[in-house]
Scaffold this active site. Structure first.
Site, short mmCIF file in Angstrom:
data_model
loop_
_atom_site.label_atom_id
_atom_site.label_comp_id
_atom_site.label_asym_id
_atom_site.label_seq_id
_atom_site.Cartn_x
_atom_site.Cartn_y
_atom_site.Cartn_z
N HIS A 48 45.11 55.87 49.81
CA HIS A 48 43.98 56.73 50.13
C HIS A 48 44.60 58.05 50.56
O HIS A 48 45.74 58.11 51.01
CB HIS A 48 43.17 56.17 51.30
N ASP A 51 45.86 57.66 53.91
CA ASP A 51 47.04 56.79 54.09
C ASP A 51 48.29 57.67 54.02
O ASP A 51 49.25 57.47 54.74
CB ASP A 51 47.12 55.75 52.97
#
Ligand code: XLS
Ligand code: MG
Length: 344
Positions: A48, A51
């Protein structure tokens, strides 16, 4: 030895909290996950945007790129590639009513900001693929937004991404529900239609998740086959699902072994991976799993996938042909069951 390369996201190793209870395992630092992913034989990591760049809202565009470069150095340390970056458009307050098709213009602008940052991050991580899991793109109240307008907003958002970066590829991961009530783009068929409606269909494809197809009442292997037939299967999220309930992200093949066999079979038969595509997992450990087994669901999924590759390699296509000619589908079905049960 598998013919495929495998990828996994850091969220696949998680502390076990669910909607009804707190964490049951310790959180694991991302570098420790990367080390273990490499040891397990994964080639790439799925991300993501947040992330790769935690607290992404707190940074300027340049700072975001710098932090993405730091993440790339960490990947390099463990010999891992980045497969894709997905804007996480379901946690931020701006995405309460969705992102691209939120009923508020400022929230739609925020969603585009995250989409553009995801592209910037992907470039710094060395990949050209964006995944859009359209978590909240739809309605909780059917009359709150027009499905015609909402579909057009999705196409417009993808077009803006294709214009922002002239070679980025955008991959929709369809899901018919949860957390949304009525999804706007729920199956691979919807994805193919949206792709065709964009300014550059050659750069818009699909990510088929086994559980999501099951939740739509469809067969994952057929959803994969549909995207392959269109030349638009950019990646997969393999896992499993026990019936029509909440998204379970179970280890691959543990509920529906024959369906898993046919997913492996359709990938192998159609040259999936020959253009660099990864077999992506999207699996989560059971909440009851202990700290010491935090990666066991990944190991199990890889082991089942590779065992099914061997079953596909042993599949008797001459026998299949004879059964089809004689319309002996009972005999063919029993052959497959015997193959899977180790009786053949
Ligand atoms: C849902 C999605 C999600 C990731 C990728 O299945 O794959 O797990 O967040 O966006
Ligand atoms: Mg998924």
């Amino acid at each position: 030895m598998s013919q495929f390369k495998f990828s996994v996201g850091p969220w696949n190793v998680h502390p076990g909290a669910d909607s009804y209870g707190p964490e049951t395992r310790k959180d694991i630092p991302i570098e420790e996950k990367f080390k273990k992913f490499a040891e397990l034989g994964f080639s790439a990591v799925q991300f993501h945007d947040d992330d790769a760049v935690p607290n992404i809202n707190d940074y300027t565009e340049e700072e975001i790129k710098e932090k993405a470069r730091e993440m790339k150095a960490l990947l390099d340390k463990y010999g891992l590639a980045a497969e894709f970056v997905a804007p996480r458009l379901w946690m931020d307050p701006h995405t309460i009513d969705g992102g691209f098709m939120s009923t508020r213009a400022e929230d739609r602008e925020y969603a585009m900001w995250r989409a553009y940052r995801s592209i910037d991050i992907a470039r710094e991580l060395g990949c050209d693929l964006i995944v859009l899991w359209l978590a909240r793109e739809g309605t909780l109240c059917a009359e709150s937004k027009s499905p015609v307008w909402a579909t057009k907003m999705l196409i417009e958002a993808i077009n803006k991404m294709l214009e922002y970066d002239k070679t980025i590829r955008v991959c929709i991961e369809p899901k018919p529900n949860e957390p949304i009530d009525r999804s706007i783009c729920g199956t691979m068929g919807h994805v193919m239609a949206v792709s065709a409606a964009t300014i550059d269909p050659s750069r818009v494809g699909g990510n088929l998740e086994s559980a999501h197809a099951t939740l739509a009442g469809l067969d994952p292997a057929h959803e994969i086959g549909f995207a392959l037939a269109m030349g638009k299967l950019m990646t997969v999220h393999l896992n499993d699902q026990n019936g029509l309930k909440y998204d379970q992200d179970k280890s691959f093949g543990v509920e529906n072994l024959r369906a898993a066999f046919n997913q492996v079979k359709v990938l192998k038969e159609n040259g999936y991976g020959e253009h660099g595509e990864y077999v992506g997992l999207d699996v989560k450990a059971m909440r009851t799993t202990t700290d010491g087994d935090s990666y066991k669901h990944l190991e199990n999924s890889l082991k089942i996938f590779k065992a099914l590759e061997e079953k596909v390699d042993r599949f008797d296509y001459d026998f299949q042909k004879k059964c089809v000619e004689n319309r002996d589908f009972e005999g063919l079905e029993m052959y497959v069951m015997e193959l899977l049960m180790g009786l053949k």
